[in-house]
Design a protein around this motif. Sequence first.
Motif, PDB file in Angstrom:
ATOM      1  N   ARG A 317      16.622   0.078  -3.943  1.00  0.00           N
ATOM      2  CA  ARG A 317      17.288  -0.238  -5.321  1.00  0.00           C
ATOM      3  C   ARG A 317      16.996  -1.782  -5.377  1.00  0.00           C
ATOM      4  NH1 ARG A 317      23.423  -1.721  -3.578  1.00  0.00           N
ATOM      5  NH2 ARG A 317      22.141  -3.119  -1.778  1.00  0.00           N
ATOM      6  N   ASP A 318      16.472  -2.511  -5.749  1.00  0.00           N
ATOM      7  CA  ASP A 318      15.754  -4.294  -6.291  1.00  0.00           C
ATOM      8  C   ASP A 318      14.399  -3.999  -6.317  1.00  0.00           C
ATOM      9  OD1 ASP A 318      18.119  -5.113  -5.595  1.00  0.00           O
ATOM     10  OD2 ASP A 318      17.997  -4.973  -3.343  1.00  0.00           O
ATOM     11  N   GLY A 319      13.755  -2.242  -6.407  1.00  0.00           N
ATOM     12  CA  GLY A 319      12.933  -1.844  -7.326  1.00  0.00           C
ATOM     13  C   GLY A 319      11.589  -1.990  -5.435  1.00  0.00           C
ATOM     14  N   ILE A 320      12.042  -1.788  -4.734  1.00  0.00           N
ATOM     15  CA  ILE A 320      10.906  -2.279  -3.771  1.00  0.00           C
ATOM     16  C   ILE A 320      10.837  -1.081  -2.676  1.00  0.00           C
ATOM     17  CG2 ILE A 320       9.965  -4.382  -1.466  1.00  0.00           C
ATOM     18  CD1 ILE A 320       9.834  -5.243  -4.059  1.00  0.00           C
ATOM     19  N   ILE A 321       9.374  -0.787  -2.384  1.00  0.00           N
ATOM     20  CA  ILE A 321       9.327   0.524  -1.065  1.00  0.00           C
ATOM     21  C   ILE A 321       9.139  -0.786  -0.229  1.00  0.00           C
ATOM     22  CG2 ILE A 321       8.092   1.707  -0.177  1.00  0.00           C
ATOM     23  CD1 ILE A 321       7.915   3.373  -3.365  1.00  0.00           C
ATOM     24  N   VAL A 322       9.862  -0.571   1.703  1.00  0.00           N
ATOM     25  CA  VAL A 322       8.859  -1.625   2.580  1.00  0.00           C
ATOM     26  C   VAL A 322       8.254  -0.586   3.524  1.00  0.00           C
ATOM     27  CG1 VAL A 322       9.623  -2.926   4.834  1.00  0.00           C
ATOM     28  CG2 VAL A 322      10.866  -3.068   1.781  1.00  0.00           C
ATOM     29  N   LEU A 323       6.822  -0.919   4.073  1.00  0.00           N
ATOM     30  CA  LEU A 323       6.770   0.017   4.709  1.00  0.00           C
ATOM     31  C   LEU A 323       6.262  -0.581   5.825  1.00  0.00           C
ATOM     32  CD1 LEU A 323       4.004   1.234   2.326  1.00  0.00           C
ATOM     33  CD2 LEU A 323       5.826   2.268   2.383  1.00  0.00           C
ATOM     34  N   ASN A 324       6.467  -0.094   7.545  1.00  0.00           N
ATOM     35  CA  ASN A 324       6.096  -0.636   8.333  1.00  0.00           C
ATOM     36  C   ASN A 324       5.845   0.528   9.305  1.00  0.00           C
ATOM     37  OD1 ASN A 324       7.713  -2.967   8.137  1.00  0.00           O
ATOM     38  ND2 ASN A 324      10.200  -1.632   8.621  1.00  0.00           N
ATOM     39  N   ASP A 325       4.344  -0.118   8.931  1.00  0.00           N
ATOM     40  CA  ASP A 325       3.149   0.800  10.057  1.00  0.00           C
ATOM     41  C   ASP A 325       3.227   3.131   9.119  1.00  0.00           C
ATOM     42  OD1 ASP A 325       2.465  -1.064  11.486  1.00  0.00           O
ATOM     43  OD2 ASP A 325       3.917  -0.579  12.496  1.00  0.00           O
ATOM     44  N   ALA A 326       4.072   2.810   8.111  1.00  0.00           N
ATOM     45  CA  ALA A 326       3.845   4.102   6.999  1.00  0.00           C
ATOM     46  C   ALA A 326       2.312   4.711   7.118  1.00  0.00           C
ATOM     47  CB  ALA A 326       4.865   3.502   6.326  1.00  0.00           C
ATOM     48  N   THR A 327       2.129   6.243   7.429  1.00  0.00           N
ATOM     49  CA  THR A 327       1.361   6.990   7.118  1.00  0.00           C
ATOM     50  C   THR A 327       0.810   7.325   5.330  1.00  0.00           C
ATOM     51  OG1 THR A 327       2.114   9.170   7.804  1.00  0.00           O
ATOM     52  CG2 THR A 327       0.498   7.691   9.322  1.00  0.00           C
ATOM     53  N   LEU A 328      -0.053   7.131   4.919  1.00  0.00           N
ATOM     54  CA  LEU A 328      -0.083   7.634   3.664  1.00  0.00           C
ATOM     55  C   LEU A 328       0.723   8.875   3.093  1.00  0.00           C
ATOM     56  CD1 LEU A 328      -1.321   6.361   1.409  1.00  0.00           C
ATOM     57  CD2 LEU A 328      -3.344   7.742   1.528  1.00  0.00           C
ATOM     58  N   ASP A 329       1.084   9.642   4.210  1.00  0.00           N
ATOM     59  CA  ASP A 329       1.624  11.035   3.049  1.00  0.00           C
ATOM     60  C   ASP A 329       2.730  10.530   4.024  1.00  0.00           C
ATOM     61  OD1 ASP A 329       1.930  10.452   6.263  1.00  0.00           O
ATOM     62  OD2 ASP A 329       1.468  12.467   6.974  1.00  0.00           O
ATOM     63  N   PHE A 343       0.046  13.043  -5.576  1.00  0.00           N
ATOM     64  CA  PHE A 343      -1.113  12.970  -5.331  1.00  0.00           C
ATOM     65  C   PHE A 343      -2.119  14.357  -4.969  1.00  0.00           C
ATOM     66  CE2 PHE A 343       1.083   8.684  -5.516  1.00  0.00           C
ATOM     67  CZ  PHE A 343       0.111   7.897  -5.481  1.00  0.00           C
ATOM     68  N   VAL A 344      -3.354  13.999  -4.791  1.00  0.00           N
ATOM     69  CA  VAL A 344      -3.979  15.023  -4.434  1.00  0.00           C
ATOM     70  C   VAL A 344      -4.821  14.277  -2.945  1.00  0.00           C
ATOM     71  CG1 VAL A 344      -5.778  16.689  -4.065  1.00  0.00           C
ATOM     72  CG2 VAL A 344      -4.292  16.282  -6.038  1.00  0.00           C
ATOM     73  N   LEU A 349      -7.386  11.672   4.989  1.00  0.00           N
ATOM     74  CA  LEU A 349      -7.064   9.984   5.176  1.00  0.00           C
ATOM     75  C   LEU A 349      -5.278  10.464   5.286  1.00  0.00           C
ATOM     76  CD1 LEU A 349      -8.824   9.738   1.554  1.00  0.00           C
ATOM     77  CD2 LEU A 349      -9.407   9.148   3.804  1.00  0.00           C
ATOM     78  N   SER A 350      -4.693  11.597   4.991  1.00  0.00           N
ATOM     79  CA  SER A 350      -2.773  11.213   5.500  1.00  0.00           C
ATOM     80  C   SER A 350      -2.838  10.364   6.313  1.00  0.00           C
ATOM     81  CB  SER A 350      -2.123  12.372   5.507  1.00  0.00           C
ATOM     82  OG  SER A 350      -2.771  13.373   6.584  1.00  0.00           O
ATOM     83  N   LYS A 351      -3.146  10.658   7.244  1.00  0.00           N
ATOM     84  CA  LYS A 351      -2.749   9.607   8.575  1.00  0.00           C
ATOM     85  C   LYS A 351      -3.023   7.874   8.590  1.00  0.00           C
ATOM     86  CE  LYS A 351      -0.559  12.787   9.673  1.00  0.00           C
ATOM     87  NZ  LYS A 351       1.224  12.677   9.674  1.00  0.00           N
ATOM     88  N   VAL A 352      -4.024   7.202   7.406  1.00  0.00           N
ATOM     89  CA  VAL A 352      -3.858   6.346   7.007  1.00  0.00           C
ATOM     90  C   VAL A 352      -2.871   5.781   7.042  1.00  0.00           C
ATOM     91  CG1 VAL A 352      -4.814   4.385   5.495  1.00  0.00           C
ATOM     92  CG2 VAL A 352      -6.108   6.375   6.146  1.00  0.00           C
ATOM     93  N   GLN A 353      -2.678   4.133   7.642  1.00  0.00           N
ATOM     94  CA  GLN A 353      -1.172   3.293   8.295  1.00  0.00           C
ATOM     95  C   GLN A 353      -0.802   2.174   7.346  1.00  0.00           C
ATOM     96  OE1 GLN A 353      -1.188   2.610  11.912  1.00  0.00           O
ATOM     97  NE2 GLN A 353       0.801   3.782  12.597  1.00  0.00           N
TER      98      GLN A 353
END
Length: 390
Positions: A317-329, A343-344, A349-353
């Motif tokens: 809502r405030d324009g921020i994506i928070v990632l906590n050990d999220a994979t690229l996919d 994205f292609v 590479l999809s499991k890069v954290q």
Amino acid sequence: MKSYPYLKTLFQKFSAGSIRQDELDELLSYFDTKENQSIPRRLIREVLNDEHSNEADPDMDKLLHQVKLNLRYQILPPRRKLLKWYPAAIAASILLAVTTLVYLTRTPTVNIPRPETTATDIMPGGNKATLTLANGVVIDLAKVKHGTLFQDQDVHIEKEQTGTIKYVRGDSKSVNNELAFNSIHTPNGGRFQVILPDGTRVWLNAASTLKYPQQFNTETRTVELTGEAFFQVSPNKAKPFIVKSNGQEVKVLGTQFNLNTYMDSPFTFTTLQEGSLLVTNIQTQTSLKIAPGQQAVSGQGKLESVKVDALAFSSWRDGIIVLNDATLDVAIPQIERWYDVQFVIEPGLSKVQLSGELPINTRLTELLAALSTHTGITFRIEGRRIMVKK
């Protein structure tokens, strides 16, 4: 009021990442005040070595907003902030007028690699949505001015000056139990806010649809959602608020929660910020009551709860994506929806954290540059397609 040299010292400590929590609160109070904005502007100009010495510089308001955003997010409860940033991060972010990451941990100086591009840079979306009325009329909410959009004896639909759509009960005293449904749809790159007939506020994220009645005339207040939304439910013990989504039902009396139910995900995530709610998995007919700071995960025949940082799941809502050990996919679909791109990803590479905070109030090239610096991955922009490779 504290002396300017004292405030300058606080700002320098903030830029260096050595400021205490109480000092951070004090500094933000000066940036938030409307009475004397000359002090924050002077601090910014001095950090930039007078590169923005013109008080009338049209970029100054953006720079001021960005610093305040950085201050506020530094004050939020601690989160893992592992995406890397650079020395003098605050000065760099002000100079760019955007941050590629929000005041994150610093690393030795590096040259920020710019993604290869064959097209004009892409900015994130804004307040875009369409409203479909019960009579089938479709209204492009980004194009209409504020004022009355629809009116009959039962309901008035208004667009406020802030851009929010608001429902107001009409003049009719009669109760019509035949529900007339409206829906709001946000495209990729769109967001919108609506105030429902009962006063409940709903923030819609990109690529989302909310279906709801023009009036809540039955024993429950029932709406349907696909995509993602944050709900601030108006309390009414006599008339529970129910959200139906992909194989799930959420029942609340008055609370604040985030619901992520995109169709491209096998799971639905319900994250409670305040109050309490009951989550039911329709397939298994199992229910789970969750408390603030808990998230219900529903899908693939399961329903379970986990402890989370609830604010992290509503920070969009405030324009921020928070990632906590999220994979690229997992991270990429969020970026795709905000920027309306595809994205292609090269196999493997999809499991890069990733961990950290990605601000979505910046150009796509700046965002991809930060991701490239952290992961070593190369991004090539081809129109609205981003090729991802090692």
